[in-house]
Design a protein around this motif. Sequence first.
Motif, short mmCIF file in Angstrom:
data_model
loop_
_atom_site.label_atom_id
_atom_site.label_comp_id
_atom_site.label_asym_id
_atom_site.label_seq_id
_atom_site.Cartn_x
_atom_site.Cartn_y
_atom_site.Cartn_z
N SER A 302 38.68 21.52 -64.59
CA SER A 302 39.60 22.53 -65.15
C SER A 302 39.73 23.76 -64.26
O SER A 302 40.62 24.58 -64.46
N THR A 303 38.86 23.86 -63.23
CA THR A 303 38.94 25.02 -62.32
C THR A 303 39.54 24.65 -60.98
O THR A 303 39.84 25.53 -60.16
N GLU A 327 46.67 19.23 -66.06
CA GLU A 327 46.46 19.86 -67.36
C GLU A 327 46.39 21.38 -67.18
O GLU A 327 45.70 21.89 -66.29
N ALA A 328 47.11 22.11 -68.01
CA ALA A 328 47.12 23.57 -67.92
C ALA A 328 45.74 24.12 -68.22
O ALA A 328 45.06 23.65 -69.13
N SER A 329 45.33 25.08 -67.39
CA SER A 329 44.01 25.68 -67.58
C SER A 329 44.01 27.11 -67.05
O SER A 329 44.43 27.35 -65.91
N SER A 330 43.52 28.04 -67.86
CA SER A 330 43.42 29.45 -67.42
C SER A 330 42.28 29.63 -66.42
O SER A 330 42.19 30.67 -65.76
N LYS A 331 41.42 28.63 -66.30
CA LYS A 331 40.29 28.71 -65.38
C LYS A 331 40.66 28.28 -63.96
O LYS A 331 39.89 28.48 -63.02
N CYS A 338 39.99 26.17 -54.27
CA CYS A 338 38.62 26.34 -54.75
C CYS A 338 38.38 25.51 -56.01
O CYS A 338 39.31 25.18 -56.75
N VAL A 339 37.10 25.22 -56.25
CA VAL A 339 36.67 24.58 -57.49
C VAL A 339 35.28 25.10 -57.81
O VAL A 339 34.49 25.39 -56.89
N GLU A 369 31.39 34.27 -63.21
CA GLU A 369 32.27 33.41 -64.02
C GLU A 369 33.65 34.02 -64.22
O GLU A 369 34.65 33.30 -64.31
N ASN A 370 33.73 35.36 -64.21
CA ASN A 370 34.99 36.04 -64.54
C ASN A 370 35.77 36.53 -63.32
O ASN A 370 36.56 37.46 -63.41
N VAL A 371 35.57 35.91 -62.14
CA VAL A 371 36.26 36.39 -60.93
C VAL A 371 37.77 36.10 -61.02
O VAL A 371 38.22 35.22 -61.76
#
Length: 468
Positions: A302-303, A327-331, A338-339, A369-371
């Motif tokens: 998802s990232t 799949e749509a992902s805000s992450k 990057c992953v 986690e919040n970068v």
Amino acid sequence: MASAATTKNMKEIATCSICFNLMTHPMSIKCGHTFCQSCIEGFCKKLSQRQEGLNIFNCPLCRVRFTKNNLWYNRDLGKIVEVIKKMEKMDHEMLCEEHGEKLHLFCEEEDQLICWRCERSAQHKGHATALVEDVSQGYKEKLQSAVTKLHQLQDECMSYKLFMTMKINEWEKLIEIQRQKIKSDFKNLQTFLHEEEKCCLWKLEKEEEQMLRRTRDCKANLEQKSNELESHILKLEAKCEGSVQNLLQDVKHTLSKSLAVKVETPENIALESHTTCNVSELYFDVKETLRRYQVSVTLDPSTAHSDLFLSEDRRQVTSGYSQENLEASSKRFTAFPCVLGSEGFTSGRHFFEVDVGEGTGWDLGVCRENVQRGTDMKQKPEFGFWTIRLWKENKYVALTSPLTPLHLSEQPLVVGVFIDYEAGLVSFYNMSAGCHIFTFPKASFSDTLLPLFQVYQHSSLFLPLPDV
């Protein structure tokens, strides 16, 4: 002022009987007669040339015998010669340039010496004037007061300068102690710790340079101020010791400048070294020690950026072409390939390995986690990233701010990433050679840290299973 007769008598005393000029560096012999140094030495040299080996001579005036060892510098007579020269200079200089008369009056309003004809001119008409003898003493006392104040300022400046010298010496001793400690601690460690030692010493040298630059700049400023004060004092003392005319010339302006002199208190610099190295926490067998903290890391789909392809077991990532219908992902990372790893770290020590193979370009490490994950993403520690990079022509860098070049003696095929959450440390190791690559400066972690991987074209990364 000395009379003409007195000056004449002084000149006669100070005149060399060989060259008949005022003596230059007067040298006396035991009989009491004095001559220029060059004259008496020339006299002895001529006699020696006439009579080879002669080393006993007769005084040119009284014939008393002497040797060159009997010659001594007549300091008092030398001072008299200097006084005569000054008096002769003053006799020529202290006349009115316009009228050629003696400057025996002082104009208060113009702050200058004038003659009786100047007083009657239109320029000084109506001005308050006084005889130099009547006002010189008052101004001399003011100048002497100014000299006293400047001496106090100079003493204060010298005190500050000595304090800064002590600070510099203290700092250099502290640095030397720290340097010897680091060298001693590293002496018994194996080759794989050599780069760690150099890194610590480099940081210490930079810290030493920065502190010495600050303290030396401060000392240089004080040295300059001290020289300025010394120059000012010498000028005022010369003014006080000279004639009253010289004393009163521009006396108000001189006093004004003297009273305006200040000495600023230097910055109180705290001598504290921030470069430390706890060698006791390092072990001889790096691989064995690191693998005590090894964890299994898998990739989080998802990232992953749309240009990245993940293996079915989520242990390999490869750079390819952009994928559609993800799949749509805000992450998800949208600007850079990057992953993130699925497993996060919030405490303790953790270690994972990354098989980089012979790829031509990658970044790996950890991030908060919040970068940011879009175009405004800045891959630096202050923005929550602790990563190293392989870029063109096998050049490695740590993504510090500014970048830190990494000079590796051997290309790593497997890179180990070690996180000590409480200590605020992120370190990288060449697991192929079993040696240290780089440790980021100590940080303060409070958020979840996640493994981060960035893969460039023609490269892939693989996450091996931990050894059982």
